[in-house]
Design an enzyme around this catalytic site. Sequence first.
Site, PDB file in Angstrom:
ATOM      1  N   GLY A 209       0.722  -1.400   0.111  1.00 11.48           N
ATOM      2  CA  GLY A 209      -0.005  -0.072   0.064  1.00 11.48           C
ATOM      3  C   GLY A 209       0.937   1.154   0.016  1.00 11.48           C
ATOM      4  CG  ASN A 210      -0.566   4.715  -1.541  1.00 18.90           C
ATOM      5  OD1 ASN A 210      -1.116   5.383  -0.890  1.00 18.90           O
ATOM      6  ND2 ASN A 210      -0.822   3.948  -2.575  1.00 18.90           N
ATOM      7  CG  HIS A 211       2.981   6.717   3.725  1.00 19.61           C
ATOM      8  ND1 HIS A 211       2.701   5.979   5.013  1.00 19.61           N
ATOM      9  CD2 HIS A 211       4.162   6.569   3.541  1.00 19.61           C
ATOM     10  CE1 HIS A 211       3.765   5.645   5.305  1.00 19.61           C
ATOM     11  NE2 HIS A 211       4.752   5.946   4.484  1.00 19.61           N
TER      12      HIS A 211
END
Length: 424
Positions: free
Chosen positions: A223-225
């Site tokens: 995933g990412n932030h």
Amino acid sequence: MNAATSESPRNFDGARHPHNIVVGVCGGIAAFKACQLVREFTEGGDQVRVIPTNSALQFVGAATFEALSGNPVSTSVFEDVHEVAHVRYGQEADGIVIAPATADFLARVAAGRADDLLAATVLVATCPVVIAPAMHTEMWNNPATQANVATLRERGIVVLNPAVGRLTGKDSGAGRLPDPSHIAAVARTVFSGASMEHNLTGVNVLISAGGTQEVIDPVRFIGNHSSGRQGFALAEIAVQRGATVTLVAANNSTLPNPPGVKVIPVETTVELQHAMHNQAEGADVIIMAAAVADFRPAKPAEHKMKKSQGDAGLSTIELVENPDVLASLVEARAGGSLAAETVIMGFAAETGDDKQSILEYAQDKLQSKGCDVLMCNEVGPGKVFGQTTNQGFLLDSDGTVTEVAAGSKHVVSAQIWDKLALLL
Ligand code: CTP
């Protein structure tokens, strides 16, 4: 950078919100939510004066509002007469927000009445006024209420759309008071000077938000932030400016659904791509604000992977490339399955490096994706992702670059919608 900078930024400053806020409260079951709204402002450093109507005090006591605001509370023009309160509070306010507002209160303000302290304060005020109505669906839909809302909007008062959901009794529908954090965010945007002009009526908008997650196994993902806040704020501002908005939200369970917005939850890039293409028909504007994972595990495991599996497990994960959703939407438009006039916007999250600046990378991205507008912002530790503020540049396919001044993600959204409204 070879593009000419066009408009100079307006004086938007997320930190420059006003300090004297009047919170008006009318008599409805949602009056209890005004307590949280007062908190939103006091915790942001504002001075708050609560002016309830008499009926509001049937639901929440004056002592609660006094304790939360740190200021005395009165409802009548005949209290504190020596201070000429019915004029002074309106004159001194930097912003007024009324939540909840009843159908009766909308009617009184539309008629220019001044029959209690709150109505008199609104009549005197020259500062921005935001009204958040809450009532039963039938009352909200009544032509009299709708005519009053239209009158108030014509006069520059920002009347928020109520949320849809459970109402006081067993019924549900349009008429719920939106979440206080939403009301405060929109009110601060209005108070900062951003346009909340109702100029998107009849415009269909499709936005993606959040960050996609690609399954490794039942407990892990890539995933990412991205928090989704920028995409949600774009949706919230668009709907308050009159648009019909669909939001494809990737993994945003912590953000409340924006009132009046159709939300389609997704998790992965492939799901997001399907949802965007399914919803794209008839859209006038499509915004890809989601942070999309470029790759996904080729073979997600059905069972939790074990450390002991070594190279066959977690230490080496084979990846395959995800579709480029933005480019595929541009392609669909070129192929005729989307209307040629559809405005397509992307975001470019860049860090820049020793070869090119963030703007140069963004120019390249605008061309390679083929979209009409690209919002370019610098990302990195403490910048943009997960933050409540943003800033950057809007790049146009004709080479124009418009600076987007720093501000809350709602204030930035208002600037983006000013730009997009010109392209429609
Ligand atoms: N985007 C997309 N599909 C992808 C990757 C990105 O639709 N598979 C969209 C994003 O929503 C954004 C724009 O493309 O609107 C740019 O995203 P960004 O992550 O900055 O660019 P990438 O295309 O992933 O390029 P790179 O990571 O190499 O900079």
